[in-house]
Design an enzyme around this catalytic site. Structure first.
Site, PDB file in Angstrom:
ATOM      1  N   ALA A 134       0.826  -1.214   0.000  1.00  0.00           N
ATOM      2  CA  ALA A 134       0.000   0.000   0.000  1.00  0.00           C
ATOM      3  C   ALA A 134       0.857   1.259   0.000  1.00  0.00           C
ATOM      4  O   ALA A 134       1.836   1.360   0.743  1.00  0.00           O
ATOM      5  CB  ALA A 134      -0.918   0.013   1.220  1.00  0.00           C
ATOM      6  N   GLY A 194       7.144   0.619   4.827  1.00  0.00           N
ATOM      7  CA  GLY A 194       7.952  -0.236   3.957  1.00  0.00           C
ATOM      8  C   GLY A 194       7.825   0.136   2.490  1.00  0.00           C
ATOM      9  O   GLY A 194       8.807   0.110   1.736  1.00  0.00           O
ATOM     10  N   CYS A 195       6.625   0.515   2.069  1.00  0.00           N
ATOM     11  CA  CYS A 195       6.395   0.848   0.663  1.00  0.00           C
ATOM     12  C   CYS A 195       7.033   2.184   0.298  1.00  0.00           C
ATOM     13  O   CYS A 195       7.486   2.374  -0.826  1.00  0.00           O
ATOM     14  CB  CYS A 195       4.901   0.837   0.356  1.00  0.00           C
ATOM     15  SG  CYS A 195       4.194  -0.815   0.601  1.00  0.00           S
ATOM     16  N   THR A 196       7.071   3.093   1.252  1.00  0.00           N
ATOM     17  CA  THR A 196       7.759   4.365   1.027  1.00  0.00           C
ATOM     18  C   THR A 196       9.261   4.140   0.903  1.00  0.00           C
ATOM     19  O   THR A 196       9.906   4.670  -0.007  1.00  0.00           O
ATOM     20  CB  THR A 196       7.437   5.347   2.171  1.00  0.00           C
ATOM     21  OG1 THR A 196       6.036   5.658   2.104  1.00  0.00           O
ATOM     22  CG2 THR A 196       8.253   6.617   2.069  1.00  0.00           C
ATOM     23  N   ALA A 247       9.855   2.533  -2.508  1.00  0.00           N
ATOM     24  CA  ALA A 247       9.692   3.506  -3.599  1.00  0.00           C
ATOM     25  C   ALA A 247      10.912   4.415  -3.704  1.00  0.00           C
ATOM     26  O   ALA A 247      11.397   4.696  -4.804  1.00  0.00           O
ATOM     27  CB  ALA A 247       8.426   4.328  -3.395  1.00  0.00           C
TER      28      ALA A 247
END
Length: 188
Positions: free
Chosen positions: A73, A78-80, A83
């Site tokens: 998401a 973690g996704c930031t 990215a």
């Protein structure tokens, strides 16, 4: 009334069934397409720098390999991190002739913001709100989220590398290494 011995046996059986179901579900969630498999084609809305376009895997593969990564998401920790790592490495991917695309279950409005702030307008992120892409790549974590899975896909649609780990730290280095190794076999 159930005899105590039968009751405890039934309870143990219920627990065993629940544990088996949980293990089966966990294994299914961590399943992924393996190297040598053909990458399923897809078209979907994607955002690059806040601008929406259609991402067509088949069309992009005609230009070179694709690094396709699934993430749970937008705007989560973690996704930031992931990215940012992909954004920092985009020039290295481009030097290898590859295109990077991230896919999540987020809607395109959320991804417009994420593509600018966290992806730093360096690569596209695609919306898979109906989870069709996640499902075709065996990258479904739960009803709303993808697993953190990265693929390197050759121009002939062959998956040359797959890596699944909820830890975002190694996805970029691993896919760059796999892409470099694949590229070396193409120049011989």
């Amino acid at each position: 009334m159930i005899h105590p011995r039968i009751g405890s046996t039934l309870q143990a059986l219920r627990i065993a069934i629940c544990l088996t179901a949980a293990l089966f579900t966990a294994n299914q969630a961590l399943a992924a397409l393996k190297p040598g498999s053909k990458a399923p084609d897809f078209k979907t809305q994607a955002s690059l720098g806040g601008e929406v376009s259609t991402f067509d895997l088949d069309a992009v593969l005609k230009k070179g390999p694709v690094v396709l990564y699934f993430y749970p998401a937008a705007f989560t920790k973690g996704c930031t991190i992931e990215a940012h790592l992909f954004a920092d490495a985009v020039d290295r991917y481009k030097a290898l002739g590859a295109t990077v695309i991230g896919v999540s279950g987020d809607n395109i409005e959320t991804l417009n913001k994420f593509s600018v702030s966290e992806c730093r307008s360096k690569f596209s992120v695609a919306a898979d709100t109906d989870k069709k892409i996640m499902t075709s790549y065996d990258a479904v974590l739960d009803a709303k989220h993808a697993t953190r899975t990265s693929y390197v896909i050759a121009p002939d649609h062959t998956i040359v590398y797959e890596y699944t780990s909820m830890n975002p730290d190694e996805h970029v280095s691993n896919t760059l290494q796999a892409l470099t190794q694949w590229k070396a076999t193409q120049t011989k």
